[in-house]
Design a protein around this motif. Sequence first.
Motif, PDB file in Angstrom:
ATOM      1  N   THR A 161      11.618  -2.696 -16.656  1.00  0.00           N
ATOM      2  CA  THR A 161      11.647  -1.816 -15.477  1.00  0.00           C
ATOM      3  C   THR A 161      12.892  -2.105 -14.636  1.00  0.00           C
ATOM      4  OG1 THR A 161       9.244  -1.867 -15.511  1.00  0.00           O
ATOM      5  CG2 THR A 161      10.274  -0.975 -13.533  1.00  0.00           C
ATOM      6  N   THR A 162      13.189  -3.384 -14.474  1.00  0.00           N
ATOM      7  CA  THR A 162      14.383  -3.744 -13.708  1.00  0.00           C
ATOM      8  C   THR A 162      15.633  -3.174 -14.370  1.00  0.00           C
ATOM      9  OG1 THR A 162      13.248  -5.804 -13.194  1.00  0.00           O
ATOM     10  CG2 THR A 162      15.588  -5.698 -12.648  1.00  0.00           C
ATOM     11  N   LEU A 163      15.725  -3.364 -15.687  1.00  0.00           N
ATOM     12  CA  LEU A 163      16.901  -2.859 -16.399  1.00  0.00           C
ATOM     13  C   LEU A 163      16.985  -1.338 -16.296  1.00  0.00           C
ATOM     14  CD1 LEU A 163      16.985  -5.019 -19.664  1.00  0.00           C
ATOM     15  CD2 LEU A 163      18.345  -5.281 -17.597  1.00  0.00           C
ATOM     16  N   THR A 164      15.819  -0.668 -16.414  1.00  0.00           N
ATOM     17  CA  THR A 164      15.810   0.796 -16.313  1.00  0.00           C
ATOM     18  C   THR A 164      16.315   1.233 -14.945  1.00  0.00           C
ATOM     19  OG1 THR A 164      13.863   0.775 -17.735  1.00  0.00           O
ATOM     20  CG2 THR A 164      14.367   2.851 -16.631  1.00  0.00           C
ATOM     21  N   ALA A 165      15.837   0.546 -13.909  1.00  0.00           N
ATOM     22  CA  ALA A 165      16.261   0.907 -12.556  1.00  0.00           C
ATOM     23  C   ALA A 165      17.773   0.734 -12.403  1.00  0.00           C
ATOM     24  CB  ALA A 165      15.519   0.048 -11.534  1.00  0.00           C
ATOM     25  N   LEU A 166      18.288  -0.390 -12.881  1.00  0.00           N
ATOM     26  CA  LEU A 166      19.736  -0.638 -12.777  1.00  0.00           C
ATOM     27  C   LEU A 166      20.514   0.406 -13.576  1.00  0.00           C
ATOM     28  CD1 LEU A 166      19.955  -4.526 -13.098  1.00  0.00           C
ATOM     29  CD2 LEU A 166      20.535  -3.141 -11.102  1.00  0.00           C
ATOM     30  N   ALA A 167      20.012   0.728 -14.772  1.00  0.00           N
ATOM     31  CA  ALA A 167      20.700   1.711 -15.611  1.00  0.00           C
ATOM     32  C   ALA A 167      20.708   3.076 -14.927  1.00  0.00           C
ATOM     33  CB  ALA A 167      20.024   1.804 -16.973  1.00  0.00           C
ATOM     34  N   LEU A 168      19.593   3.421 -14.272  1.00  0.00           N
ATOM     35  CA  LEU A 168      19.523   4.722 -13.596  1.00  0.00           C
ATOM     36  C   LEU A 168      20.497   4.787 -12.418  1.00  0.00           C
ATOM     37  CD1 LEU A 168      15.714   5.495 -13.719  1.00  0.00           C
ATOM     38  CD2 LEU A 168      17.541   6.830 -14.770  1.00  0.00           C
ATOM     39  N   VAL A 169      20.607   3.688 -11.685  1.00  0.00           N
ATOM     40  CA  VAL A 169      21.582   3.650 -10.579  1.00  0.00           C
ATOM     41  C   VAL A 169      22.985   3.882 -11.155  1.00  0.00           C
ATOM     42  CG1 VAL A 169      22.672   2.166  -8.852  1.00  0.00           C
ATOM     43  CG2 VAL A 169      20.185   2.192  -9.071  1.00  0.00           C
ATOM     44  N   GLY A 170      23.248   3.248 -12.304  1.00  0.00           N
ATOM     45  CA  GLY A 170      24.544   3.416 -12.960  1.00  0.00           C
ATOM     46  C   GLY A 170      24.773   4.846 -13.414  1.00  0.00           C
ATOM     47  N   VAL A 171      23.752   5.446 -14.003  1.00  0.00           N
ATOM     48  CA  VAL A 171      23.864   6.831 -14.473  1.00  0.00           C
ATOM     49  C   VAL A 171      24.187   7.744 -13.300  1.00  0.00           C
ATOM     50  CG1 VAL A 171      22.521   8.789 -15.348  1.00  0.00           C
ATOM     51  CG2 VAL A 171      22.397   6.587 -16.512  1.00  0.00           C
ATOM     52  N   ASN A 172      23.480   7.524 -12.189  1.00  0.00           N
ATOM     53  CA  ASN A 172      23.702   8.356 -11.017  1.00  0.00           C
ATOM     54  C   ASN A 172      25.129   8.184 -10.475  1.00  0.00           C
ATOM     55  OD1 ASN A 172      22.997   8.528  -7.635  1.00  0.00           O
ATOM     56  ND2 ASN A 172      22.593  10.239  -8.998  1.00  0.00           N
ATOM     57  N   ALA A 173      25.605   6.932 -10.460  1.00  0.00           N
ATOM     58  CA  ALA A 173      26.972   6.686  -9.977  1.00  0.00           C
ATOM     59  C   ALA A 173      27.986   7.357 -10.901  1.00  0.00           C
ATOM     60  CB  ALA A 173      27.243   5.181  -9.896  1.00  0.00           C
ATOM     61  N   PRO A 193      37.565  -3.204  -7.150  1.00  0.00           N
ATOM     62  CA  PRO A 193      36.595  -2.209  -7.603  1.00  0.00           C
ATOM     63  C   PRO A 193      35.753  -1.696  -6.445  1.00  0.00           C
ATOM     64  CG  PRO A 193      36.326  -4.316  -8.773  1.00  0.00           C
ATOM     65  CD  PRO A 193      37.322  -4.538  -7.700  1.00  0.00           C
ATOM     66  N   THR A 194      35.373  -0.433  -6.514  1.00  0.00           N
ATOM     67  CA  THR A 194      34.517   0.133  -5.476  1.00  0.00           C
ATOM     68  C   THR A 194      33.049  -0.083  -5.845  1.00  0.00           C
ATOM     69  OG1 THR A 194      34.519   2.246  -6.617  1.00  0.00           O
ATOM     70  CG2 THR A 194      36.168   1.948  -4.897  1.00  0.00           C
ATOM     71  N   LEU A 195      32.175   0.267  -4.916  1.00  0.00           N
ATOM     72  CA  LEU A 195      30.731   0.138  -5.164  1.00  0.00           C
ATOM     73  C   LEU A 195      30.336   0.967  -6.381  1.00  0.00           C
ATOM     74  CD1 LEU A 195      27.935  -0.883  -4.229  1.00  0.00           C
ATOM     75  CD2 LEU A 195      27.746   1.186  -2.838  1.00  0.00           C
ATOM     76  N   ALA A 196      30.891   2.182  -6.462  1.00  0.00           N
ATOM     77  CA  ALA A 196      30.551   3.061  -7.588  1.00  0.00           C
ATOM     78  C   ALA A 196      30.884   2.390  -8.922  1.00  0.00           C
ATOM     79  CB  ALA A 196      31.304   4.387  -7.460  1.00  0.00           C
ATOM     80  N   GLU A 197      32.064   1.775  -8.982  1.00  0.00           N
ATOM     81  CA  GLU A 197      32.447   1.094 -10.224  1.00  0.00           C
ATOM     82  C   GLU A 197      31.501  -0.051 -10.554  1.00  0.00           C
ATOM     83  OE1 GLU A 197      36.661   0.835  -8.829  1.00  0.00           O
ATOM     84  OE2 GLU A 197      37.025   0.491 -10.951  1.00  0.00           O
ATOM     85  N   CYS A 198      31.106  -0.796  -9.526  1.00  0.00           N
ATOM     86  CA  CYS A 198      30.188  -1.915  -9.755  1.00  0.00           C
ATOM     87  C   CYS A 198      28.837  -1.408 -10.228  1.00  0.00           C
ATOM     88  CB  CYS A 198      30.031  -2.748  -8.479  1.00  0.00           C
ATOM     89  SG  CYS A 198      31.570  -3.530  -7.975  1.00  0.00           S
ATOM     90  N   GLN A 199      28.366  -0.312  -9.630  1.00  0.00           N
ATOM     91  CA  GLN A 199      27.074   0.252 -10.035  1.00  0.00           C
ATOM     92  C   GLN A 199      27.114   0.713 -11.490  1.00  0.00           C
ATOM     93  OE1 GLN A 199      26.768   3.240  -6.974  1.00  0.00           O
ATOM     94  NE2 GLN A 199      25.257   2.068  -5.820  1.00  0.00           N
ATOM     95  N   ILE A 200      28.197   1.411 -11.846  1.00  0.00           N
ATOM     96  CA  ILE A 200      28.322   1.907 -13.218  1.00  0.00           C
ATOM     97  C   ILE A 200      28.392   0.736 -14.193  1.00  0.00           C
ATOM     98  CG2 ILE A 200      29.855   3.141 -14.799  1.00  0.00           C
ATOM     99  CD1 ILE A 200      30.524   5.042 -12.473  1.00  0.00           C
ATOM    100  N   THR A 201      29.174  -0.277 -13.831  1.00  0.00           N
ATOM    101  CA  THR A 201      29.323  -1.442 -14.704  1.00  0.00           C
ATOM    102  C   THR A 201      27.983  -2.159 -14.900  1.00  0.00           C
ATOM    103  OG1 THR A 201      31.597  -1.702 -13.961  1.00  0.00           O
ATOM    104  CG2 THR A 201      30.556  -3.634 -14.949  1.00  0.00           C
TER     105      THR A 201
END
Lengths: 322, 423
Positions: free
Chosen positions: B46-58, B383-391
Motif C-alpha cells: 500500500t505504501t509503495l502504491t501510494a508513492l507510485a501514484l504520487v509519482g504518476v500524478n507528478a 531538483p524540484t519537488l516534482a522531480e523528487c516525487q517522480i523519482t
Amino acid sequence: MIQSRNSHEDPPTGRNAPRDLPVVGQMSRRTAVKGVAAAAGLGALGLATAPMIEKTAQLSVEEFLQQHFKELTDADKQTIFERLEQEAKEKYGATVEIGDFPALEGVRYGYAINLSLCNGNGKCMEACHKENNHDRATEQSYIRVFEMAAGSTNFGLGTTHFDHAVPQKDKYYLPMQCFQCDNPPCVSVCPVEATWQEKDGIVVVDYNWCIGCRYCMAACPYHARRFNWKPAEIPAEEVNPDQGYLSNRIRPVGVVEKCHFCLHRTRVGKLPACLEACPTGARIFGNLLDPNSTVRWVLANKRCFTIKEELGTKPMMFYFFD
Amino acid sequence: MATTMTTGSTQTPLTTLQFWSGYPRFLWRALIAATDGSALFYGWMTTLTALALVGVNAWAKQYALGMGVTGLSDHVSWGLYIANFTFGVGLAAGGVMMVIPAYLYKDRSMHDVVILGELLAVAAIIICTLFIAVDLGRPDRFWHIIPGLGRFNWPMSMLTWDVIVLNGYLLLNLHICGYLLYTRFLGRRPNPVWYLPFVLLSIAWAISIHTVTAFLYQGLGGRPFWNSALLAPRFLTSAFVSGPVFLVLTMLIVRQVAGLRIPVAPMRTLVQIIRVAILVNLLMMVSELFTEFYTGSDHSSHAKYLFFGLHGKTALVPWMWSAVGLNVLAAIMLLHPWATRKPAWFVVAGVCAFVGVWIEKGMGLIVPGFVPSTLHELVEYTPTLAECQITLGIWAAGLMVYTLAVKIAIPILQIPIPEDSGH
C-alpha cells in the motif's frame, strides 16, 4: 546443472512446502476486499493521470502519426504546413505562412566574425530573438555574446551577463551561436534522426519528430542548442509571420531547437537577421563554394581560427582579429 | 553434466501442448501469490502504491505543463532522472554477480537463489525504462525510437545501442526466470537447452548494458568530465557493489519476513564480491582524482566544482563528500570478518555502500558533467519537488515489481524437483 538436492545444505522443510491452491469458497471475503482495493487503486490511478489524459486529448491524430520530414511528400508537407498555420492562429492569434525552403545546389554556408569590430552591443541577439519567434519571457536567442578578457580565449574568464556600456577597455566581445559544424556531434547522437545536416551545411531539427531526450544538448561543445522547457509566449503582433518549417516557426514545447543560419532567409538570397542587425559590420556571411564570395576572401586573407578546434567538430564559423 | 543435458533420462518428455497446458494454472497461482500475504505485505504494498501514484500524478502534471516544472535548464539539461537511470542500469547489471558463480563456477548453493538476481535485473530495467520515459520532453513521440516504426539512428547513436541492450537484457531475464519458474511449478527438471545458452548470453549481456550506458557519456568529446576511458570500468565496478548489496539485503529480508531458510554460502560469496569491488572502485576514484587535480588543467574544473565548489557554488560538495565517506566506511566495515557473520553489521555497511554508489554514480556523475557548462558558465541545478516525487514514484513502482516477483517465485522454488537418477 540443476541436479539432485542430496548435496544441498538446506533442504526445504515441511514448513515451506507448497500449500494447496486456495478454495474459492473460503476466499470469498478476502477476494471481495481485494476487489475493492483493486477498484480503489484503479480509481486513484485514473485521478492521478487526469492531467496527462487531458493533455493527450488535445493532440490530434495527424500530429501524433506525422512521419519524419524526409519521408514526407510535397502534398504531405502542404497539409502539415496548413495545420501548423492553423495552430499558430488558434494558439497565438497570428496569421503566419510556413514554407519548406529546401537547400540550394552548389552552396555551402560559412560565417566569419571580425572580433576587432564586434563591440558587444548585442543587436544580433535581439534580431535573432525577434526573427526566430523566441519566447519573450526568457528573452531567448540563438546568439550569446561573451565579454572576454583581453589576451585570453578562456571562456571561464568571460561572461554573457554584462549590462554596462560597451566596449569596455581590456575586453573583447565574442558572439557564439551554432557553428553548423561539418562533423556535428549533436547529429550522431540523436537516437531518432530528428536532427541532421543539410547539403548546404546547415544542421536542422524537425521539431515535430524530436522526442526531447536532450542527448544533442549534452553532445554539443558550444552550448548552441536550446530546449523548450515551457510553451513559448509571444504576443500576436510580435510574431514573425514569415516562417520556415525547419527554422523559425513557433516551436512546440518539449523539443530542442538551434540556430539554422536563418535558412528561410538565406536560402532565398537574403542575409541572416543577425548580420543585417549588426551595426559594426563584424559579420560576414556567404557561400564557401563561391570563390568570389567575401567569406572566401576573408578565409584567404585573414588569419582565422575556430573555437575548440581540437575536438574535430570542424565549425563553419570563423573568427579573426583585423 | 551428460545426464542433465537431456530431460528424458529420468522424466518422461512432454509434448508442447502438454507442457503449456499448465500455464493458466501457473498464472492463477502467481496471481494468488501476488495478492495474498501478511499485514506487513499489505502495508508495504500500500505504501509503495501510494508513492507510485504520487509519482504518476507528478509525471502527468509535468507532461501537461512541460519540463519547466523540473529544475533543469539549457545549462544542466540532464539531472535526477538520468542520474537514477544510470544507477538503475548498474543495479540491473550487478545481478549478474549471482549468475556468474552459479553457472560459470557451478556454485550449487547459488542455484536456488540466483533467480533473485535475475528478477532484480527485470525490475531494475523497468525502473531504467521509466526514468528514460519521464526524462523525454515528448513521451507521446516514444514510437519514433521503435526500430521499424520510427527512425532508429543505429549504429551511430549510443542511445540506440542502449535501447537494444536494455530491452534485450529484459527479454533474456524474463525468459530465464519465466522458464525456470514454470518448469519448477510443473515439478519437472528444466531442460538446459532452453535456459543455459540464455543464461550464458545474459552474463555477457549484463556487462554490455553498463558498458554501453557508460559509452553514452564517455563518447562526448565536449564533456571532459565524462570523456574518460575509465568511465565504463568504473561503472561496472560500482555496479558490482550496488547489485550484490541489494541482493544480500533482499535475502536477509526474505529470510526474516518469509521465514525462508536461505543458505549462507551465496551471501558469503556476494559479500566477498562486494569487498573486492568496493576497493577497486575506490582505487579508480583515487586514480581519476589524481589525474584531475595533479594536472590542474581547465578540464579539472568539474571535479573542483564537485569536491570543493567553484566560485562560491557548492551545491554538490556535501553530497560528494558524503558519498566518499559512505564508501570508505562501507569498505572498512566490509573488510571486518563480521561482514559475513553478523547480519546487522552487514546491513549497515551495505546500506552505506548502496547510498554511496547512488550518489557517486547518480548526481555525482551526471550533474558535474554539465557544471561548469561547455562554455565554462556556472549554472547550478537543484531538483524540484516534482522531480523528487517522480523519482520516488519510479523507485516505488520498481520495488513493487520486485516484491511481487520475489513473492511469486519463493513458493514455487519450494516445489521439489525430481531426483536425477544419474547421481
